[in-house]
Enzyme design. Structure first.
Site, short mmCIF file in Angstrom:
data_model
loop_
_atom_site.label_atom_id
_atom_site.label_comp_id
_atom_site.label_asym_id
_atom_site.label_seq_id
_atom_site.Cartn_x
_atom_site.Cartn_y
_atom_site.Cartn_z
CE LYS A 111 6.70 -19.14 18.65
NZ LYS A 111 7.47 -19.18 17.27
NE ARG A 167 -2.37 -0.79 3.31
CZ ARG A 167 -3.24 -1.11 4.50
NH1 ARG A 167 -4.47 -1.07 4.44
NH2 ARG A 167 -2.61 -1.66 5.51
CG ASP A 174 5.26 -26.43 5.99
OD1 ASP A 174 6.58 -26.45 6.27
OD2 ASP A 174 4.46 -26.93 6.69
CG HIS A 175 9.90 -22.04 6.50
ND1 HIS A 175 8.79 -21.93 7.39
CD2 HIS A 175 11.06 -22.19 7.08
CE1 HIS A 175 9.53 -21.75 8.54
NE2 HIS A 175 10.38 -22.04 8.65
CE LYS A 201 13.20 -25.15 8.94
NZ LYS A 201 14.19 -24.04 9.19
CG ASP A 244 3.09 -20.67 14.73
OD1 ASP A 244 2.95 -19.88 13.76
OD2 ASP A 244 4.11 -20.22 15.47
CG HIS A 255 6.32 -25.46 10.44
ND1 HIS A 255 6.29 -25.15 8.98
CD2 HIS A 255 6.51 -24.46 10.81
CE1 HIS A 255 6.04 -24.07 8.74
NE2 HIS A 255 6.32 -23.29 10.00
CD GLU A 270 10.29 -21.32 17.05
OE1 GLU A 270 10.80 -20.42 16.37
OE2 GLU A 270 9.17 -21.34 17.38
CE LYS A 301 2.56 -20.98 9.96
NZ LYS A 301 3.44 -20.56 11.03
C1 BG6 Z 1 7.01 -20.00 11.51
C2 BG6 Z 1 6.03 -20.13 12.72
O1 BG6 Z 1 6.26 -20.97 10.49
O2 BG6 Z 1 8.20 -20.97 11.74
C3 BG6 Z 1 7.11 -19.18 13.83
O3 BG6 Z 1 5.21 -18.94 12.47
C4 BG6 Z 1 8.31 -19.87 13.93
O4 BG6 Z 1 6.46 -18.97 14.91
C5 BG6 Z 1 9.02 -20.42 12.73
O5 BG6 Z 1 9.28 -19.16 14.88
C6 BG6 Z 1 10.23 -21.31 12.84
O6 BG6 Z 1 10.85 -21.42 11.67
P1 BG6 Z 1 12.52 -21.85 11.65
O7 BG6 Z 1 12.67 -22.05 10.13
O8 BG6 Z 1 13.25 -20.62 12.42
O9 BG6 Z 1 12.52 -23.12 12.48
#
Ligand code: BG6
Length: 487
Positions: free
Chosen positions: A337, A46, A175-176, A180, A233, A238, A214, A146
């Site tokens: 977390k 925007r 889905d990242h 990996k 989340d 994941h 994390e 997501k």
């Molecule tokens: C994201 C979550 O999809 O993945 C986050 O929304 C999380 O909360 C993150 O921190 C973790 O990704 P990575 O690659 O750092 O393990």
């Protein structure tokens, strides 16, 4: 290998994801010579901004998120020349769509990918805008991030919305975790080696653990996070994807639909966790003030500024897959977390030997374990019983065969987004989620959320910097097992 020329249009170009992940990832692909010259990265959001101003933002992002020795000035400069910006306010009348259409006309035969790096509330209006302005060519794809919904119902609505403008084959749901390196390596390990597959079943495997820990708290994302929680989340996407890759049948080929069909079968075979059983097989926690490596840290409620929140920042659960391969093999999952460290790993624990010939003096025999470390220090360890060296008789010890990625491959390991964005350009959907997978995952997660909201007192506090509520330790110890801990 260079991909075909493309225009990548990033909606949410001034947002966190673009800044931290997408722009640095694209720079790396440029640096490796994978992006053909005419290709453009067109930021849209925007905010009114010129190409020059957005190039400055891009440079900032690279300075922050690409190590200095990887920022050769001539490469940074040639990368910035590929970056453009068009202000588009999807929700307003005079919105900028016509300007975007004009810019895109120049590359109308190129591959075109729209990246919706925005809140899902905007997916609908953006897709409508893209469709209504005739921006979908035969070579167009859309990338969605997501969260894809908060429940089966909302995910279905979102998928319908995107599906009105794009065919399923044009939609890339990221889905990242699937990008990996070590996650892809899990498939290599299983399907490129003869060693494991014959043992990969309930006859030989005792249980599987998936930990995604994390050390960070929710940081600046508390607003989003509080509407989600750890189950939505991390687990819905994941971790269930990781579970699918461990548990799926061998697909006939490493190809998008063959892979996704097999993952879907696993999701559909997950034993439902409903009402009464949820108490028994799930634990949810929320961190309180404690300590991290950097010193004292506040609790979740303080960070959020809302003392009432019931959102979980930790979840542990026991999942079961009701099929022939996995009947009776628990999959223990935990994520949270503000745990003591950042650590993601999959541990496959094999059954113990049926009889020891060595007697008590040999020491206790531990079972074999295959540990796939996703991050940090990516690697694979196979724990075996080995004889202790020396003349002291047959004493046995649990020792790992250790393969560290950093030591074995002396090359930089690409970030997930680098691989995934290039896969979209190539039209390879193998590492993306199909609609039915996302919906099957929600179908399993929804009843857990429902039973949690029916029993509001179930949320357990844990001190930041610890491994979650003690109930999560009890969850696995009740079954005579323990969470994997490496020295
Ligand atoms: C994201 C979550 O999809 O993945 C986050 O929304 C999380 O909360 C993150 O921190 C973790 O990704 P990575 O690659 O750092 O393990």
């Amino acid at each position: 290998i260079a991909v075909d020329p493309f225009d990548l249009i990033v909606f949410g170009a001034t947002g966190d994801l673009a800044y931290r992940k997408l722009l640095p990832a694209l720079y790396h692909r440029h640096r490796d010579g994978q992006i053909p010259d005419v290709s453009r990265i067109i930021g849209c959001s925007r905010r009114p901004m010129t190409d020059e101003a957005y190039r400055k933002t891009t440079l900032d992002a690279l300075e922050k998120f690409v190590p200095q020795h990887e920022r050769e000035p001539e490469l940074v400069e040639s990368f910035l020349k590929r970056v453009f910006y068009v202000p588009v306010d999807a929700t307003a009348e005079k919105s900028g769509w016509a300007d975007l259409a004009k810019v895109l006309k120049e590359g109308k035969d190129r591959i075109r990918a729209f990246y919706l790096a925005v809140s899902p509330d905007l997916f609908g209006v953006l897709c409508e805008g893209i469709g209504a302005h005739g921006l979908v060519t035969p070579e167009t794809r859309v990338i969605v991030e997501k969260p894809i919904g908060k429940s089966l119902e909302s995910a279905t609505v979102l998928n319908d919305t995107v599906g009105k403008v794009f065919k399923e084959s044009q939609i890339y749901r990221i889905d990242h975790y699937l990008g990996k390196e070590t996650v892809q390596n899990l498939m290599a390990l299983r399907f490129a080696n003869a060693l494991f597959e014959p043992l990969w079943n309930a006859a030989h495997i005792d249980h599987v653990q998936i930990t995604v820990a994390e050390a960070l708290g929710v940081e600046s994302r508390a607003g989003y996070y509080d509407t989600a929680g750890a189950l939505r989340d991390m687990v819905q996407n994941h971790i269930l994807q990781l579970l699918c890759l461990v548990a799926m049948e061998p697909p006939s080929q490493f190809e998008a639909d063959a892979m996704r069909d097999e993952k879907l079968k696993v999701l559909r075979a997950l034993k439902p966790i409903t009402g009464a059983t949820a108490d028994h097989v799930t634990v949810r926690g929320q961190y309180r003030a404690g300590a991290s490596a950097g010193g004292p840290v506040p609790g979740y409620l303080e960070e959020l500024g809302n003392p009432q929140s019931q959102t979980e920042t930790f979840v542990a659960l026991k999942a079961e897959i009701e099929n022939w391969r996995w009947a009776g093999v628990p999959f223990y999952i935990r994520t949270g977390k503000r745990l003591p460290t950042r650590l993601s790993e999959i541990v496959v624990s094999f059954k113990t030997i049926p009889h020891s010939i060595f007697g008590d003096a040999a020491g206790q025999l531990a079972s074999n374990q295959l540990v796939m470390r996703l991050q940090p220090d990516e690697g694979v360890r196979l724990w075996l019983m080995i004889k202790d060296p020396g003349p002291g008789g047959m004493r046995l010890r649990h020792v790992p065969l250790d393969m560290s990625f950093a030591q074995t491959f002396k090359v930089r390991s690409p970030e997930a987004y680098e691989r995934l964005i290039m896969d979209v350009i190539r039209g390879n959907a193998t590492l993306f989620m199909r609609r039915d997978e996302v919906e099957a995952a929600w179908r399993w997660v929804d009843p857990i959320l429902e039973s949690w909201s029916a029993a509001r007192e179930g949320l357990k506090p844990y001190t930041a910097g610890t491994w979650g509520p003690s109930a999560s330790i009890a969850l696995i110890e009740r079954d005579g097992r323990t969470w994997h801990e490496e020295l």
